[in-house]
Design an enzyme around this catalytic site. Structure first.
Site, short mmCIF file in Angstrom:
data_model
loop_
_atom_site.label_atom_id
_atom_site.label_comp_id
_atom_site.label_asym_id
_atom_site.label_seq_id
_atom_site.Cartn_x
_atom_site.Cartn_y
_atom_site.Cartn_z
N GLU A 1 0.82 -1.20 0.00
CA GLU A 1 0.00 0.00 0.00
C GLU A 1 0.86 1.26 0.00
OE1 GLU A 1 -3.64 -0.84 2.09
OE2 GLU A 1 -3.42 1.08 3.10
N GLU B 1 -12.59 8.11 12.14
CA GLU B 1 -12.73 7.93 10.69
C GLU B 1 -13.56 9.06 10.07
OE1 GLU B 1 -11.39 5.82 8.47
OE2 GLU B 1 -10.24 4.68 9.94
C1 LIG Z 1 -7.88 6.72 7.86
C2 LIG Z 1 -7.77 5.32 7.35
N1 LIG Z 1 -8.57 4.38 7.86
C3 LIG Z 1 -8.51 3.11 7.43
C4 LIG Z 1 -7.60 2.74 6.46
C5 LIG Z 1 -7.56 1.32 5.95
O1 LIG Z 1 -6.29 0.78 6.01
C6 LIG Z 1 -6.76 3.75 5.95
N2 LIG Z 1 -5.85 3.49 4.98
N3 LIG Z 1 -6.88 5.02 6.40
#
Ligand SMILES: Cc1ncc(CO)c(N)n1
Length: 223
Positions: free
Chosen positions: A90, A212
């Site tokens: 990633e 989030e």
């Molecule tokens: C803020 C956030 N939440 C979850 C993920 C999932 O890995 C991410 N990349 N970024």
């Protein structure tokens, strides 16, 4: 006889509004209907790159706790290690994507919501926090992205072609199965947890959802 409801299912029902707030945020709607402001997308990209880098030590600590605190540690280690390996991939993806969009990753300054989220994750790495709590956090963190980005790929969505690859990263079927594996681990831990650990885990579940939402909000109000 009715099947017993799992703890995660109970929480998802009980806290439905907040969960929907995190997984159907205006940022996601903007991707899904194509109305998104590309500068908001770029802000998210840069901030999420910083988040994912900070996420690695968190996942490492979950892995360490799985080795010690799980009664099916072989399974848990395999699932969590898979997640850790995916993070490596990633980070490369973020670098590549940033260069495509002309986002200079070395210049990104973490915003307040990002710093606070990362600080919260760091607090969960303390040895005093038992495995059940961070495994619940881990499950929610991954699942919010899975549900959010999968929504942008459903029939009827009008996600712009240049954003589809981003949505695929988290919205794909394999990632969904990985989230389900994390959920099963969380539910298994919760079944044998003390009342104290269960209430701490529920509070953590809620905190992650709030962080989030704040994280998505950043891409709008961001500088
Ligand atoms: C803020 C956030 N939440 C979850 C993920 C999932 O890995 C991410 N990349 N970024």
């Amino acid at each position: 006889m009715e099947a017993k409801m799992t703890m995660t299912e109970t929480w998802l029902r009980k806290h439905r509004l907040l969960y929907v707030g995190a997984t159907r945020h205006p940022f996601i709607h903007g991707i899904r209907d194509g109305s998104i402001d590309i500068s908001a997308f770029k802000t998210w990209l840069g901030q999420d790159y910083l988040f994912v880098r900070a996420f690695v030590p968190f996942v490492e600590s979950v892995l360490t706790k799985a080795r010690k605190g799980s009664n099916d540690s072989d399974n848990d280690v395999e699932v969590i290690l898979g997640g850790l390996a995916a993070l490596n991939d990633e980070i490369s993806w973020f670098k590549n994507e940033a260069s495509k969009w002309g986002v200079q990753l070395s210049n990104i300054v973490p915003q307040k919501a990002n710093l606070e989220y990362c600080r919260f994750l760091e607090s969960l790495t303390s040895p005093e926090v038992e495995y059940t709590v961070p495994i619940v956090a881990f499950w929610v963190i991954e699942t919010v992205y899975q549900e959010s980005f999968a929504h942008c790929l459903e029939d009827g969505s009008e996600t712009p072609a240049e954003l589809k690859e981003t949505c695929q990263r988290w919205g794909n079927e394999g990632f969904r199965e990985y989230c389900n594996s994390l959920r099963k681990i969380a539910d298994r831990q919760l079944e044998k947890a003390t009342d104290d650990a269960i209430s701490k885990a529920e509070a953590t579940f809620l905190q992650v959802l709030e962080y989030e939402v704040d994280f998505w909000n950043m891409s709008h109000g961001g500088t």
